[in-house]
Design a protein around this motif. Structure first.
Motif, PDB file in Angstrom:
ATOM      1  N   MET A  22      -5.186  -1.606   4.216  1.00  0.00           N
ATOM      2  CA  MET A  22      -6.100  -0.702   3.497  1.00  0.00           C
ATOM      3  C   MET A  22      -5.325   0.145   2.488  1.00  0.00           C
ATOM      4  O   MET A  22      -5.779   0.355   1.361  1.00  0.00           O
ATOM      5  CB  MET A  22      -6.858   0.194   4.471  1.00  0.00           C
ATOM      6  CG  MET A  22      -7.877  -0.540   5.304  1.00  0.00           C
ATOM      7  SD  MET A  22      -9.223  -1.219   4.337  1.00  0.00           S
ATOM      8  CE  MET A  22     -10.065   0.255   3.844  1.00  0.00           C
ATOM      9  N   ARG A  23      -4.170   0.626   2.878  1.00  0.00           N
ATOM     10  CA  ARG A  23      -3.340   1.437   1.982  1.00  0.00           C
ATOM     11  C   ARG A  23      -2.871   0.604   0.790  1.00  0.00           C
ATOM     12  O   ARG A  23      -2.921   1.062  -0.364  1.00  0.00           O
ATOM     13  CB  ARG A  23      -2.154   2.009   2.758  1.00  0.00           C
ATOM     14  CG  ARG A  23      -1.191   2.800   1.938  1.00  0.00           C
ATOM     15  CD  ARG A  23      -1.779   4.109   1.518  1.00  0.00           C
ATOM     16  NE  ARG A  23      -0.800   4.819   0.727  1.00  0.00           N
ATOM     17  CZ  ARG A  23      -1.091   5.608  -0.276  1.00  0.00           C
ATOM     18  NH1 ARG A  23      -2.334   5.833  -0.605  1.00  0.00           N
ATOM     19  NH2 ARG A  23      -0.156   6.204  -0.954  1.00  0.00           N
ATOM     20  N   ALA A  24      -2.425  -0.616   1.039  1.00  0.00           N
ATOM     21  CA  ALA A  24      -1.963  -1.484  -0.047  1.00  0.00           C
ATOM     22  C   ALA A  24      -3.114  -1.805  -0.999  1.00  0.00           C
ATOM     23  O   ALA A  24      -2.927  -1.842  -2.218  1.00  0.00           O
ATOM     24  CB  ALA A  24      -1.364  -2.763   0.527  1.00  0.00           C
ATOM     25  N   HIS A  25      -4.291  -2.021  -0.473  1.00  0.00           N
ATOM     26  CA  HIS A  25      -5.480  -2.296  -1.287  1.00  0.00           C
ATOM     27  C   HIS A  25      -5.785  -1.093  -2.192  1.00  0.00           C
ATOM     28  O   HIS A  25      -6.042  -1.258  -3.379  1.00  0.00           O
ATOM     29  CB  HIS A  25      -6.657  -2.591  -0.363  1.00  0.00           C
ATOM     30  CG  HIS A  25      -7.909  -2.960  -1.067  1.00  0.00           C
ATOM     31  ND1 HIS A  25      -8.158  -4.229  -1.518  1.00  0.00           N
ATOM     32  CD2 HIS A  25      -8.988  -2.221  -1.395  1.00  0.00           C
ATOM     33  CE1 HIS A  25      -9.345  -4.253  -2.093  1.00  0.00           C
ATOM     34  NE2 HIS A  25      -9.872  -3.051  -2.036  1.00  0.00           N
ATOM     35  N   HIS A  26      -5.726   0.098  -1.624  1.00  0.00           N
ATOM     36  CA  HIS A  26      -5.993   1.323  -2.383  1.00  0.00           C
ATOM     37  C   HIS A  26      -4.948   1.524  -3.484  1.00  0.00           C
ATOM     38  O   HIS A  26      -5.293   1.862  -4.623  1.00  0.00           O
ATOM     39  CB  HIS A  26      -6.016   2.518  -1.417  1.00  0.00           C
ATOM     40  CG  HIS A  26      -6.310   3.814  -2.052  1.00  0.00           C
ATOM     41  ND1 HIS A  26      -7.566   4.167  -2.493  1.00  0.00           N
ATOM     42  CD2 HIS A  26      -5.510   4.868  -2.340  1.00  0.00           C
ATOM     43  CE1 HIS A  26      -7.525   5.375  -3.023  1.00  0.00           C
ATOM     44  NE2 HIS A  26      -6.283   5.815  -2.943  1.00  0.00           N
ATOM     45  N   VAL A  27      -3.698   1.311  -3.162  1.00  0.00           N
ATOM     46  CA  VAL A  27      -2.619   1.472  -4.142  1.00  0.00           C
ATOM     47  C   VAL A  27      -2.762   0.456  -5.264  1.00  0.00           C
ATOM     48  O   VAL A  27      -2.612   0.787  -6.451  1.00  0.00           O
ATOM     49  CB  VAL A  27      -1.235   1.351  -3.452  1.00  0.00           C
ATOM     50  CG1 VAL A  27      -0.113   1.186  -4.459  1.00  0.00           C
ATOM     51  CG2 VAL A  27      -0.986   2.559  -2.554  1.00  0.00           C
ATOM     52  N   ARG A  28      -3.092  -0.783  -4.927  1.00  0.00           N
ATOM     53  CA  ARG A  28      -3.265  -1.824  -5.952  1.00  0.00           C
ATOM     54  C   ARG A  28      -4.438  -1.499  -6.871  1.00  0.00           C
ATOM     55  O   ARG A  28      -4.353  -1.662  -8.087  1.00  0.00           O
ATOM     56  CB  ARG A  28      -3.462  -3.182  -5.297  1.00  0.00           C
ATOM     57  CG  ARG A  28      -3.573  -4.300  -6.303  1.00  0.00           C
ATOM     58  CD  ARG A  28      -3.330  -5.632  -5.627  1.00  0.00           C
ATOM     59  NE  ARG A  28      -3.456  -6.728  -6.546  1.00  0.00           N
ATOM     60  CZ  ARG A  28      -2.455  -7.252  -7.231  1.00  0.00           C
ATOM     61  NH1 ARG A  28      -1.252  -6.740  -7.120  1.00  0.00           N
ATOM     62  NH2 ARG A  28      -2.660  -8.273  -8.039  1.00  0.00           N
ATOM     63  N   LYS A  29      -5.539  -1.032  -6.293  1.00  0.00           N
ATOM     64  CA  LYS A  29      -6.713  -0.674  -7.096  1.00  0.00           C
ATOM     65  C   LYS A  29      -6.353   0.443  -8.074  1.00  0.00           C
ATOM     66  O   LYS A  29      -6.664   0.356  -9.265  1.00  0.00           O
ATOM     67  CB  LYS A  29      -7.857  -0.228  -6.189  1.00  0.00           C
ATOM     68  CG  LYS A  29      -9.090   0.225  -6.943  1.00  0.00           C
ATOM     69  CD  LYS A  29     -10.101   0.841  -6.012  1.00  0.00           C
ATOM     70  CE  LYS A  29      -9.493   2.081  -5.437  1.00  0.00           C
ATOM     71  NZ  LYS A  29     -10.364   2.980  -4.780  1.00  0.00           N
ATOM     72  N   ASN A  30      -5.686   1.474  -7.589  1.00  0.00           N
ATOM     73  CA  ASN A  30      -5.299   2.588  -8.465  1.00  0.00           C
ATOM     74  C   ASN A  30      -4.322   2.141  -9.548  1.00  0.00           C
ATOM     75  O   ASN A  30      -4.401   2.603 -10.696  1.00  0.00           O
ATOM     76  CB  ASN A  30      -4.702   3.723  -7.642  1.00  0.00           C
ATOM     77  CG  ASN A  30      -5.746   4.445  -6.829  1.00  0.00           C
ATOM     78  OD1 ASN A  30      -6.939   4.335  -7.084  1.00  0.00           O
ATOM     79  ND2 ASN A  30      -5.313   5.173  -5.826  1.00  0.00           N
ATOM     80  N   ALA A  31      -3.419   1.232  -9.209  1.00  0.00           N
ATOM     81  CA  ALA A  31      -2.464   0.729 -10.201  1.00  0.00           C
ATOM     82  C   ALA A  31      -3.183  -0.080 -11.279  1.00  0.00           C
ATOM     83  O   ALA A  31      -2.845   0.012 -12.462  1.00  0.00           O
ATOM     84  CB  ALA A  31      -1.400  -0.124  -9.515  1.00  0.00           C
ATOM     85  N   MET A  32      -4.185  -0.866 -10.881  1.00  0.00           N
ATOM     86  CA  MET A  32      -4.937  -1.650 -11.866  1.00  0.00           C
ATOM     87  C   MET A  32      -5.698  -0.739 -12.824  1.00  0.00           C
ATOM     88  O   MET A  32      -5.730  -0.980 -14.029  1.00  0.00           O
ATOM     89  CB  MET A  32      -5.901  -2.605 -11.151  1.00  0.00           C
ATOM     90  CG  MET A  32      -5.212  -3.780 -10.489  1.00  0.00           C
ATOM     91  SD  MET A  32      -6.341  -4.820  -9.534  1.00  0.00           S
ATOM     92  CE  MET A  32      -7.220  -5.653 -10.856  1.00  0.00           C
ATOM     93  N   VAL A  33      -6.298   0.324 -12.297  1.00  0.00           N
ATOM     94  CA  VAL A  33      -7.033   1.265 -13.145  1.00  0.00           C
ATOM     95  C   VAL A  33      -6.077   1.969 -14.098  1.00  0.00           C
ATOM     96  O   VAL A  33      -6.355   2.096 -15.294  1.00  0.00           O
ATOM     97  CB  VAL A  33      -7.818   2.280 -12.286  1.00  0.00           C
ATOM     98  CG1 VAL A  33      -8.402   3.394 -13.143  1.00  0.00           C
ATOM     99  CG2 VAL A  33      -8.917   1.584 -11.494  1.00  0.00           C
ATOM    100  N   ALA A  34      -4.938   2.417 -13.595  1.00  0.00           N
ATOM    101  CA  ALA A  34      -3.963   3.113 -14.440  1.00  0.00           C
ATOM    102  C   ALA A  34      -3.402   2.194 -15.526  1.00  0.00           C
ATOM    103  O   ALA A  34      -3.237   2.610 -16.681  1.00  0.00           O
ATOM    104  CB  ALA A  34      -2.828   3.667 -13.578  1.00  0.00           C
ATOM    105  N   THR A  35      -3.113   0.945 -15.190  1.00  0.00           N
ATOM    106  CA  THR A  35      -2.604  -0.012 -16.166  1.00  0.00           C
ATOM    107  C   THR A  35      -3.637  -0.291 -17.247  1.00  0.00           C
ATOM    108  O   THR A  35      -3.317  -0.322 -18.438  1.00  0.00           O
ATOM    109  CB  THR A  35      -2.194  -1.327 -15.468  1.00  0.00           C
ATOM    110  OG1 THR A  35      -1.187  -1.031 -14.499  1.00  0.00           O
ATOM    111  CG2 THR A  35      -1.669  -2.343 -16.460  1.00  0.00           C
ATOM    112  N   TRP A  36      -4.891  -0.489 -16.837  1.00  0.00           N
ATOM    113  CA  TRP A  36      -5.976  -0.719 -17.805  1.00  0.00           C
ATOM    114  C   TRP A  36      -6.091   0.462 -18.761  1.00  0.00           C
ATOM    115  O   TRP A  36      -6.218   0.284 -19.974  1.00  0.00           O
ATOM    116  CB  TRP A  36      -7.287  -0.944 -17.056  1.00  0.00           C
ATOM    117  CG  TRP A  36      -8.483  -0.906 -17.935  1.00  0.00           C
ATOM    118  CD1 TRP A  36      -8.958  -1.914 -18.718  1.00  0.00           C
ATOM    119  CD2 TRP A  36      -9.345   0.211 -18.156  1.00  0.00           C
ATOM    120  NE1 TRP A  36     -10.078  -1.489 -19.404  1.00  0.00           N
ATOM    121  CE2 TRP A  36     -10.329  -0.185 -19.068  1.00  0.00           C
ATOM    122  CE3 TRP A  36      -9.389   1.512 -17.651  1.00  0.00           C
ATOM    123  CZ2 TRP A  36     -11.339   0.666 -19.493  1.00  0.00           C
ATOM    124  CZ3 TRP A  36     -10.390   2.361 -18.068  1.00  0.00           C
ATOM    125  CH2 TRP A  36     -11.350   1.930 -18.989  1.00  0.00           C
ATOM    126  N   ALA A  37      -6.049   1.681 -18.223  1.00  0.00           N
ATOM    127  CA  ALA A  37      -6.171   2.874 -19.068  1.00  0.00           C
ATOM    128  C   ALA A  37      -5.001   2.975 -20.048  1.00  0.00           C
ATOM    129  O   ALA A  37      -5.201   3.276 -21.227  1.00  0.00           O
ATOM    130  CB  ALA A  37      -6.252   4.120 -18.198  1.00  0.00           C
TER     131      ALA A  37
END
Length: 108
Positions: A22-37
Motif C-alpha cells: 500500500m505504501r509503495a502504491h501511494h508513493v508511486r501514485k504521488n511520483a506519477m502526479v509530480a512528474t506529470w506536473a
C-alpha cells in the motif's frame, strides 16, 4: 507441537507485506502526479484520490487505474485549472508509469 506461533507469524508477515505494498502504491501514485506536473510546467495546488469519481469517469476507466482530482496552477497561461488525472493503463494500472491522461473541467 503447536502451529499457533507459525500461524501468528505468517499473519503478521501478511499484514506487513500488505502495508508495504500500500505504501509503495501511494508513493508511486504521488511520483506519477509530480512528474506529470513538472513535465507540463504545472504547480500542484491540490491532489486528492477519489473513491467515487464522477460516473462518466467511472464508466470509461478501469479499476486498475487511479483517479486523482487535481487543482494546478498553469505557469504558462497564468491561471488555475481543475481536472481529473487518470494514472496508469487500462489493463496494467500503475505499472505503466507513462500512461497519464488528464480530463480538464474546462476543455480550453
Amino acid at each position: 507441537m503447536s502451529s499457533r506461533p507459525l500461524q501468528a507469524l505468517l499473519f503478521l508477515l501478511g499484514i506487513i507485506l500488505f502495508a508495504a505494498w500500500m505504501r509503495a502504491h501511494h508513493v508511486r501514485k504521488n511520483a506519477m502526479v509530480a512528474t506529470w506536473a513538472a513535465q507540463n510546467d504545472y504547480q500542484i495546488l491540490q491532489a486528492k484520490t477519489s473513491w467515487f469519481p464522477p460516473l462518466g469517469l467511472a464508466w470509461s476507466t478501469s479499476k486498475y487505474q487511479e483517479k486523482v482530482r487535481v487543482r494546478v496552477f498553469d505557469r504558462t497561461a497564468h491561471r488555475i485549472r481543475d481536472g481529473w488525472l487518470i494514472l496508469g493503463s487500462y489493463w496494467f494500472g500503475l505499472l505503466d508509469a507513462q500512461a497519464i491522461e488528464v480530463r480538464w473541467d474546462d476543455p480550453s
